[in-house]
Write a protein that holds these residues in place. Structure first.
Motif, PDB file in Angstrom:
ATOM      1  N   TRP A  25       0.874  -1.094  -0.132  1.00 20.21           N
ATOM      2  CA  TRP A  25      -0.116   0.144  -0.009  1.00 20.21           C
ATOM      3  C   TRP A  25       0.842   1.378   0.057  1.00 20.21           C
ATOM      4  N   GLN A  26       2.363   1.277  -0.329  1.00 22.18           N
ATOM      5  CA  GLN A  26       3.098   2.283  -0.185  1.00 22.18           C
ATOM      6  C   GLN A  26       3.088   2.512  -1.869  1.00 22.18           C
ATOM      7  N   TRP A  27       3.188   3.886  -2.091  1.00 18.44           N
ATOM      8  CA  TRP A  27       3.539   4.170  -3.531  1.00 18.44           C
ATOM      9  C   TRP A  27       4.342   5.510  -3.499  1.00 18.44           C
ATOM     10  N   GLU A  28       4.891   5.955  -4.694  1.00 15.42           N
ATOM     11  CA  GLU A  28       5.721   6.993  -4.851  1.00 15.42           C
ATOM     12  C   GLU A  28       4.943   8.220  -5.743  1.00 15.42           C
ATOM     13  N   GLY A  29       3.848   7.622  -6.620  1.00 12.84           N
ATOM     14  CA  GLY A  29       3.298   8.675  -7.385  1.00 12.84           C
ATOM     15  C   GLY A  29       1.780   7.955  -7.754  1.00 12.84           C
ATOM     16  N   ASP A  52       9.118   2.959  -7.396  1.00 14.21           N
ATOM     17  CA  ASP A  52      10.450   2.191  -7.898  1.00 14.21           C
ATOM     18  C   ASP A  52      10.174   2.374  -9.451  1.00 14.21           C
ATOM     19  N   ASN A  53       9.838   3.496 -10.171  1.00 18.09           N
ATOM     20  CA  ASN A  53       9.719   3.457 -11.612  1.00 18.09           C
ATOM     21  C   ASN A  53       8.791   2.289 -12.046  1.00 18.09           C
ATOM     22  N   ARG A  54       7.832   1.792 -11.339  1.00 14.44           N
ATOM     23  CA  ARG A  54       7.179   0.388 -12.123  1.00 14.44           C
ATOM     24  C   ARG A  54       5.581   0.680 -11.332  1.00 14.44           C
ATOM     25  N   VAL A  55       4.852   0.312 -12.213  1.00 18.97           N
ATOM     26  CA  VAL A  55       3.259   0.593 -12.007  1.00 18.97           C
ATOM     27  C   VAL A  55       2.971  -0.512 -10.998  1.00 18.97           C
ATOM     28  N   VAL A  56       2.550  -0.560  -9.825  1.00 20.69           N
ATOM     29  CA  VAL A  56       2.215  -1.362  -8.883  1.00 20.69           C
ATOM     30  C   VAL A  56       1.065  -1.903  -8.699  1.00 20.69           C
ATOM     31  N   ARG A  57       0.095  -1.079  -9.263  1.00 18.50           N
ATOM     32  CA  ARG A  57      -1.540  -1.450  -8.878  1.00 18.50           C
ATOM     33  C   ARG A  57      -2.214  -0.206  -9.645  1.00 18.50           C
ATOM     34  N   GLY A  81     -15.719   0.119 -13.955  1.00 20.55           N
ATOM     35  CA  GLY A  81     -14.466  -0.528 -14.122  1.00 20.55           C
ATOM     36  C   GLY A  81     -14.786  -1.995 -14.341  1.00 20.55           C
ATOM     37  N   CYS A  82     -13.793  -3.012 -14.330  1.00 15.69           N
ATOM     38  CA  CYS A  82     -13.778  -4.190 -14.451  1.00 15.69           C
ATOM     39  C   CYS A  82     -12.602  -4.978 -14.234  1.00 15.69           C
ATOM     40  N   GLN A  83     -12.453  -6.215 -14.018  1.00 17.00           N
ATOM     41  CA  GLN A  83     -11.253  -6.938 -13.583  1.00 17.00           C
ATOM     42  C   GLN A  83     -10.029  -6.651 -14.458  1.00 17.00           C
ATOM     43  N   LYS A  84     -10.487  -6.518 -15.888  1.00 17.56           N
ATOM     44  CA  LYS A  84      -9.487  -6.362 -17.040  1.00 17.56           C
ATOM     45  C   LYS A  84      -8.592  -4.902 -16.746  1.00 17.56           C
ATOM     46  N   GLY A  85      -9.157  -4.007 -16.426  1.00 23.26           N
ATOM     47  CA  GLY A  85      -8.715  -2.807 -15.731  1.00 23.26           C
ATOM     48  C   GLY A  85      -7.657  -3.180 -14.782  1.00 23.26           C
ATOM     49  N   TYR A  86      -8.203  -3.848 -13.665  1.00 24.09           N
ATOM     50  CA  TYR A  86      -7.582  -3.971 -12.520  1.00 24.09           C
ATOM     51  C   TYR A  86      -6.251  -4.712 -12.704  1.00 24.09           C
ATOM     52  N   GLN A  87      -6.028  -5.563 -13.666  1.00 31.90           N
ATOM     53  CA  GLN A  87      -4.908  -6.437 -14.002  1.00 31.90           C
ATOM     54  C   GLN A  87      -3.727  -5.857 -14.923  1.00 31.90           C
ATOM     55  N   HIS A  88      -4.240  -4.482 -15.424  1.00 28.13           N
ATOM     56  CA  HIS A  88      -3.055  -4.417 -16.431  1.00 28.13           C
ATOM     57  C   HIS A  88      -1.788  -4.123 -15.735  1.00 28.13           C
ATOM     58  N   SER A  89      -1.773  -3.808 -14.493  1.00 27.74           N
ATOM     59  CA  SER A  89      -0.274  -3.517 -14.018  1.00 27.74           C
ATOM     60  C   SER A  89       0.404  -4.496 -14.074  1.00 27.74           C
ATOM     61  N   ARG A  90      -0.060  -5.654 -14.035  1.00 32.07           N
ATOM     62  CA  ARG A  90       0.619  -7.188 -14.078  1.00 32.07           C
ATOM     63  C   ARG A  90       0.662  -7.549 -15.663  1.00 32.07           C
ATOM     64  N   ALA A  91      -0.071  -7.299 -16.286  1.00 30.14           N
ATOM     65  CA  ALA A  91       0.053  -7.688 -17.847  1.00 30.14           C
ATOM     66  C   ALA A  91       0.971  -6.829 -18.430  1.00 30.14           C
TER      67      ALA A  91
END
Length: 951
Positions: A25-29, A52-57, A81-91
């Motif tokens: 639950w920590q983020w920089e931006g 850390d220059n990476r999309v985390v969620r 919104g839907c589950q497809k949007g929620y998972q793009h940070s991994r995809a």
């Protein structure tokens, strides 16, 4: 035995888990994000979190404004919104991501690639395109794009391959006929199919007719349908299988194959027999009082009655006198009281007397065939259910017909759409809040895209505001089409917008529907003739196509030149085209000397390309997805992280290729060349693509482009900021979205026939119902009767029920499907997060009893086949589908199937022959509208247990 866990170890594990949770639950931006993919209307606003220059969620933002409509109280759009949007940070970091320019080594599809640098890729691609232009002409360059791009200004399609193809003089395929989303029945009825009521209208009806599956296909918006039940709305679900949306219906109608017209004609009969119709609406807004000749089935025209008469002047009967009266052309206001159910004899110009009858009279005659007993026989709908449905459609109930994009993929989908539009027309359920049906339309941002601006006269691009100049030109073209080309000042605005767009497309020679590419160059002429068996006609598809070509109906759009190079962006043609891995791959692919794919991931089409170029993904650069009238909000994605690997925006890739093509053409001494009727000046190519050298290829240049486009559209009143400040990139970075508003001259917006007011419920066709402005049809009314010779010959001038033809063979089962829950087209079908939500591989729903008879158990591989093709897939047993039905929800990548063949491999996709019709009024192609398209639903199939085990 399990060991006891010591307290100190429990404490250590708990501490580790808590630390991980806190870190999560920590983020920089945190920045705005949306997923600029073709999940219409889509564009759900998310917050994107970076560390850390990476999309985390990412998470749904729930920031849509509330409605402020003074007359209608509706819930806001949130959350969307839907589950497809929620998972793009991994995809976006998945194993199928393309990060570097790749060049094929060995045979296409062989899986051998080498990594190359951008300049090498640009140089080689530019040289080969220059060779093809010199050898075959620019029309041999083909752009196969779709709306699954990454942004409207910098992304796929309009911002890239469509733009450079237009500049080079090539040909782009109209995406509406690539996807099969054209709503032919609505086009025939209303003269357009871009009316797109705000989704908030789904909350307002008294009766909602579901003919699609919004629980799967409209996850962000289906809440309106469910919430409407709390205010007393009744839901009728019409589907051959009990799909997930049917569980929410008050009445589920398990319809027989393509028997929807029988159902709705049966409803129409009950409505008319009981006088449950809005007679004033029917007389004023529809063609029901218009007279039809008994000898040839055509409308009675002024040119029939006197030499030199107007062939577009139609007639009614004055109810008070029984005399003929001319139907007003410039208004829907009635010149007299029209007789609805009437007939009489008239003397034609040649002295012959013929009987004429009103459309309403002919409709009543047609409806005699659709008694409750006969509807039961045709459609499988019990007479008591038919009566119940008719009562739920009785005025003054507000009726909304929800039909997503199925009809454009059904052979008789036009009859389906026209039939339920009959019910809407008879009951006056059009042009009012909570009533009507939905088409589709993108917003107005395409007016600022490369493909629009770059093709304009040089002086417009040189002006201080080229984007605003292009918009003004669009308005002038509409007026010019109406008053100079057609010399008809009474022409409705929608007809003028469609006509002006058509003439611009014809002059540029850029855009074309795909039918003639498939027919002439991809092997489908033989496939369609061989694998279509229509019991209602002896004609083959080629008979209609050749007749239409001979009459010149498709001149300028008939794709005469064989393609030799293909650019692909925002699309996946080998997955998307019917028969893609069958006829398309075998016939068209070998003819192509160069195939270049822009993509974020390894799609099937990318695997069979010559070059696969890495496009940057969502969250990696600032851009917007196209808005739609459905939500009237342009949603924004900011750059949250740098473009991954060596990826670039689609626009940057396109400009690099264009720069290289120009260099190689000049090296060959080519300063200019002719493509169609256009002169292409090589030195102007890059200049035009960059709007007069204003916007180069750097990220900063492209952000200036987005900023200037937004400011221009804001100044023209087409987009409004949420806070009444000047619309700009900075404003979108603050608010995340902007209102689509006003009446832009882009033809899809003109077709709304209604003002789009921020915060208010959007209802199309108010111009017709409230201001009496005519429709863009032959009679300028809602058209229940189609008097084109093709339709008369097919006995489809009025709607009738027709059993579906045999497609692909005479196998006893029918293949259906729809939009899948776990992906948007094929974009996320390979995502690990999405694969976890189902069985992780393609599957087909089959009836459990039929499967048992065939010795098929749940999760067995089955072979689904017909005379045209076959594929292997896992069986998922269910009692919710018909015994004669196989259901596969679409868009699995072919390489996810064991034999590399998807369901499209057994779909020959024949178009309906009478859709080659042309020659007048709304039987003319224009952008996104009126052309033959491939049909795939209800293809004939059979299945058996496969002798195959997964390795």
């Amino acid at each position: 035995m399990s060991r006891a866990i010591p307290d100190d170890e429990r404490s250590e594990n708990r501490l580790h888990t808590e630390q991980e949770w806190h870190r999560y639950w920590q983020w920089e931006g945190c920045r705005w994000g949306t997923h600029r993919v073709n999940c219409y209307p889509g564009s759900c606003p998310f917050k994107v979190y970076v560390k850390d220059n990476r999309v985390v969620r990412e998470e749904i933002s729930c920031t849509y404004p509330e409605f402020s409509d003074p007359e209608e109280r509706v819930p806001d759009y949130n959350p969307r919104g839907c589950q497809k949007g929620y998972q793009h940070s991994r995809a976006m970091y998945g194993p199928d991501r393309v990060l570097y320019p790749m060049k094929r080594v060995g045979e296409r599809g062989g899986g051998k690639w080498e990594r190359v640098g951008w300049e090498q890729a640009f140089d080689e691609i530019g040289a080969r395109l220059a060779d093809i232009i010199q050898k075959y002409g620019a029309k041999a360059l083909l752009d196969d794009h779709a709306a699954n791009g990454i942004g409207v200004f910098r992304g796929a399609a309009e911002g890239s391959t469509t733009g450079i193809t237009a500049l080079l003089g090539g040909v782009s395929l109209d995406l509406d006929f690539v996807t099969g989303d054209f709503k032919s029945g609505q086009w025939l009825t209303f003269g357009e199919m871009h009316h797109a009521p705000g989704i908030e209208n789904w909350f307002l009806p008294d009766t909602i007719i579901l003919m699609s599956n919004p629980v799967y296909a409209n996850i962000p918006d289906v809440h309106y349908v469910l919430e409407a039940r709390y205010r007393g709305a009744k839901i009728i679900a019409v589907a051959p299988d009990k799909n997930p949306s049917c569980q929410f219906a008050d009445v589920w109608v398990p319809i027989n194959w393509s028997a929807d017209p029988a159902l709705w004609l049966g409803v129409c009969k009950i409505l008319i027999d009981n006088e449950w119709i809005d007679r004033n609406f029917v007389a004023e807004q529809t063609d029901c009082p218009v007279l039809v000749r008994g000898d040839n089935g055509r409308f009675l025209r002024d040119s029939d009655l006197r030499a030199g008469g107007d062939p577009e002047q139609f007639y009614v009967i004055d109810a008070a006198t029984g005399a003929l009266a001319q139907l007003p052309k410039g208004t829907l206001e009635r010149a007299c009281e029209y007789a609805l159910d009437a007939r009489r004899t008239v003397r034609l110009a040649d002295g012959v007397e013929v009987e004429v009858r009103t459309v309403f009279s002919r409709l009543k005659e047609r409806l005699k065939e659709y008694t409750p007993a006969k509807v039961h026989e045709m459609a499988g709908v019990h007479p008591e259910t038919l009566q119940q449905i008719a009562e739920l459609c009785r005025p003054p109930r507000k009726i909304f017909g929800y039909m997503n994009f199925i009809a454009g993929k059904l052979y008789h989908g036009d009859l389906l759409e026209r039939s339920y539009c009959y019910v809407l027309a008879l009951t006056g359920s059009i042009g009012k809040p909570g009533a009507g049906t939905q088409g589709w339309s993108p917003g107005t941002e395409a007016a600022a895209s490369m493909s629009a601006v770059s093709g304009m006269p040089k002086q417009l691009i040189e002006s201080s505001e080229p984007i605003a100049a292009v918009a003004t030109m669009s308005q002038l073209m509409m007026e010019d089409y109406k008053t100079r080309l057609k010399m008809d000042p009474t022409m409705p605005p929608v007809e003028a917008a469609n006509g002006a767009t058509r003439e611009a497309l014809k002059a540029s020679g850029v855009l074309t529907p795909g039918a003639f590419l498939w027919y002439r160059h991809a092997g489908y002429k033989e496939v369609w003739d061989r694998y279509l068996e229509d019991p209602y006609t002896d004609k083959k598809t080629s008979d209609y196509a050749e007749d239409a070509l001979r009459r010149g109906w498709w001149e300028g759009f008939d794709h005469k030149v064989e393609p030799k190079a293909m650019l692909v962006s925002g699309s996946n043609p080998l997955r998307r085209h019917r028969g893609g891995m069958n006829t398309y791959l075998k016939t068209l692919w070998p003819k192509l000397e160069l195939i270049v794919v822009f993509d974020t991931r390894w799609s099937t089409s990318g695997l069979y390309a010559d070059y696969l170029l890495p496009a940057a993904s969502y969250y990696e650069y600032a851009d917007a997805k196209y808005s739609t009238p459905d939500t009237r909000l342009l949603c924004f994605t900011d750059q949250s992280v740098a473009m991954q690997g060596e990826s670039r925006s689609d626009r940057q890739i396109a400009l690099g290729i264009l720069r290289s093509v120009a260099k190689h053409l000049k090296a060959r001494g080519v300063e200019k060349y002719i493509s169609g009727e256009r002169e292409i000046i090589v030195d102007d190519l890059y200049w035009r693509a960059t709007y007069g050298d204003r916007y180069g290829e750097s990220n900063e240049d492209e952000e200036r482009l987005v900023d200037d486009c937004l400011k221009a559209l804001g100044r023209m009143g087409w987009l409004y900021s949420l806070d009444d400040e000047v619309l700009s990139l900075a404003n979108l970075r603050k608010n995340g979205k902007a209102w689509l508003a006003g009446r832009p001259p882009w033809h899809g917006m003109v077709c709304q026939s209604s003002d789009m007011v921020p915060g208010e419920v959007h209802v199309p066709m108010r111009d017709q119902v409230e201001r009496k402005i005519p429709y863009a049809t032959t009679t300028r009314r809602i058209e229940l009767y189609i008097d084109h010779p093709y339709f008369i010959e097919a006995d489809e001038a009025l709607v009738r029920y027709k059993h579906p033809p045999n497609i692909g063979g005479r196998q006893p089962m029918r293949f259906t499907g729809g939009h899948v829950r776990w992906s948007i087209h094929a974009n996320w079908h390979t995502s690990e997060e999405m694969l976890k939500l189902h069985r992780g591989e393609p599957f087909a729903f089959v009836n459990d009893r039929v499967a048992a008879e065939k010795g098929v158990s749940d999760h067995d591989f089955i072979r689904v086949f017909n005379d045209y093709g076959e594929f292997l897939v896992r069986a998922k047993l269910t009692p919710c589908v018909r015994p004669d039905q196989v259901v596969v929800y679409h868009a699995w990548e072919p390489y996810q199937h064991p034999n590399g063949m998807p369901q499209d491999a057994l779909m020959p996709g024949p178009p309906k022959g009478i859709h080659f019709a042309g020659g007048y009024r709304h039987f003319e192609y224009t952008l996104f509208s009126w052309a033959p398209t491939q049909n795939d639903r209800q293809t004939n199939v059979a299945f058996e247990r496969a002798n195959f085990e997964a390795s």
